[in-house]
Design an enzyme around this catalytic site. Structure first.
Site, short mmCIF file in Angstrom:
data_model
loop_
_atom_site.label_atom_id
_atom_site.label_comp_id
_atom_site.label_asym_id
_atom_site.label_seq_id
_atom_site.Cartn_x
_atom_site.Cartn_y
_atom_site.Cartn_z
N ASP A 43 0.79 -0.73 -4.01
CA ASP A 43 -0.09 0.13 -4.79
C ASP A 43 -0.58 1.31 -3.95
O ASP A 43 -1.28 2.20 -4.45
CB ASP A 43 -1.26 -0.65 -5.38
CG ASP A 43 -2.12 -1.36 -4.36
OD1 ASP A 43 -1.87 -1.20 -3.16
OD2 ASP A 43 -3.04 -2.10 -4.78
N ASP A 82 3.49 -5.12 -5.81
CA ASP A 82 2.04 -5.29 -5.70
C ASP A 82 1.40 -5.52 -7.07
O ASP A 82 1.73 -4.82 -8.04
CB ASP A 82 1.42 -4.04 -5.07
CG ASP A 82 0.73 -4.31 -3.75
OD1 ASP A 82 0.44 -5.48 -3.46
OD2 ASP A 82 0.49 -3.34 -3.02
N LYS A 110 2.79 -9.53 -4.69
CA LYS A 110 1.76 -9.63 -3.66
C LYS A 110 0.40 -9.43 -4.30
O LYS A 110 0.23 -8.54 -5.14
CB LYS A 110 1.97 -8.59 -2.56
CG LYS A 110 0.93 -8.69 -1.43
CD LYS A 110 1.19 -7.68 -0.33
CE LYS A 110 0.78 -6.28 -0.72
NZ LYS A 110 -0.69 -6.14 -0.93
N GLU A 112 -4.01 -9.42 -3.34
CA GLU A 112 -4.99 -9.33 -2.26
C GLU A 112 -6.09 -10.37 -2.40
O GLU A 112 -6.57 -10.64 -3.50
CB GLU A 112 -5.63 -7.93 -2.25
CG GLU A 112 -4.69 -6.82 -1.89
CD GLU A 112 -5.39 -5.47 -1.77
OE1 GLU A 112 -6.64 -5.43 -1.85
OE2 GLU A 112 -4.69 -4.46 -1.63
N GLU A 174 -3.79 -7.35 7.50
CA GLU A 174 -3.99 -5.90 7.65
C GLU A 174 -5.22 -5.57 8.49
O GLU A 174 -6.33 -6.03 8.20
CB GLU A 174 -4.11 -5.23 6.28
CG GLU A 174 -4.29 -3.72 6.38
CD GLU A 174 -4.07 -2.98 5.07
OE1 GLU A 174 -4.24 -1.75 5.06
OE2 GLU A 174 -3.73 -3.63 4.06
#
Length: 249
Positions: A43, A82, A110, A112, A174
């Site tokens: 994204d 994403d 994926k 978050e 990250e």
């Protein structure tokens, strides 16, 4: 060779995994020819390609469009799609949205944060999942490094362990301290993919625009291997000068 989710999982502690982002067909074609293990259609497209100030502006429609473009350019590469902001809060809704990304051409998705119930639900319905902890841009207020104090480091370690236990086959770490990334990598059974997290991870991912120097601003943990933006400006400037001067043929 197109790697499956299980192929990538089996690389844990055996072979480093190189991942780059892509958002367009020509770039995806180049990355496949270069031999990346996987392409992340992130994204991040919202910020580096669409001019948004945040990844939170990216929609399912945007992701479907770009995943399709990347799949056409890289038919033999594992593509991670994403899940955009607010598309994965509820397990049932997350499944519907993940299925759309798979239909568009992604091999896995994926998401978050420590959404353990969502991960379990997707995996139970045959959707391979990549987790993401550390700095999570969809909810972060800035790009400062996280996990620097022991409490925050423990939180991220717990998140990574929970993501692995929920059934994800990889996890992105990250912008966290190198030592913490090393601890997490040693403590879980799935590959860790670092971005600004040191060299001890099982693999690395970079945003392609950062890697090729396409843009004006880059995160502090980016790396550049070229400066394509300057090449484009030079070429365009020469073209403009030829047209204006009447020397264009």
């Amino acid at each position: 060779m197109k790697y499956s989710a299980d192929d990538l999982l089996q690389k844990k502690s055996k072979e480093k995994i190189a991942v780059l982002t892509a958002y367009t067909t020509p770039i995806a074609r180049c990355l496949e020819q270069a031999g990346v293990a996987a392409i992340l259609v992130g994204d991040t497209v919202g910020m580096v390609e669409m001019g948004f100030s945040s990844t939170r502006d990216v929609t399912m429609a945007h992701m479907i469009y770009h995943i399709g473009a990347v799949r056409r350019g890289a038919p033999e590469t594992h593509i991670i799609g994403d899940m955009p902001y607010n598309s994965d809060e509820i397990p049932e809704e997350a499944l519907r949205n993940a299925q759309q990304l798979i239909e568009a051409g992604a091999d896995s998705v994926k998401l978050e944060g420590p959404k353990f119930d969502v991960i379990r639900h997707l995996v139970a319905h045959g959707i391979p999942v990549v987790g993401h902890t550390g700095l999570t841009p969809q909810t972060a207020a800035n790009f400062k490094q996280v996990g620097k104090d022991e409490d925050d480091a423990q939180r991220l370690l717990d998140d990574a362990q929970g993501i692995a236990e929920a059934g994800a086959f990889m996890v992105v770490l990250e912008h966290i301290p190198d030592g913490l990334a090393q601890r997490i990598t040693a403590s879980i059974s799935i590959p860790t993919i670092g971005i600004g997290a040191g060299t001890a991870c099982d693999g690395q991912v970079l945003v392609i625009n950062d890697a090729i120097g396409m843009g004006d601003k880059w995160p502090p943990f980016s790396r550049q291997y070229a400066y394509v933006g300057q090449t484009i400006r030079d070429a365009a400037k020469e073209y403009v000068e030829q047209v204006v001067s009447g020397t264009f043929k």
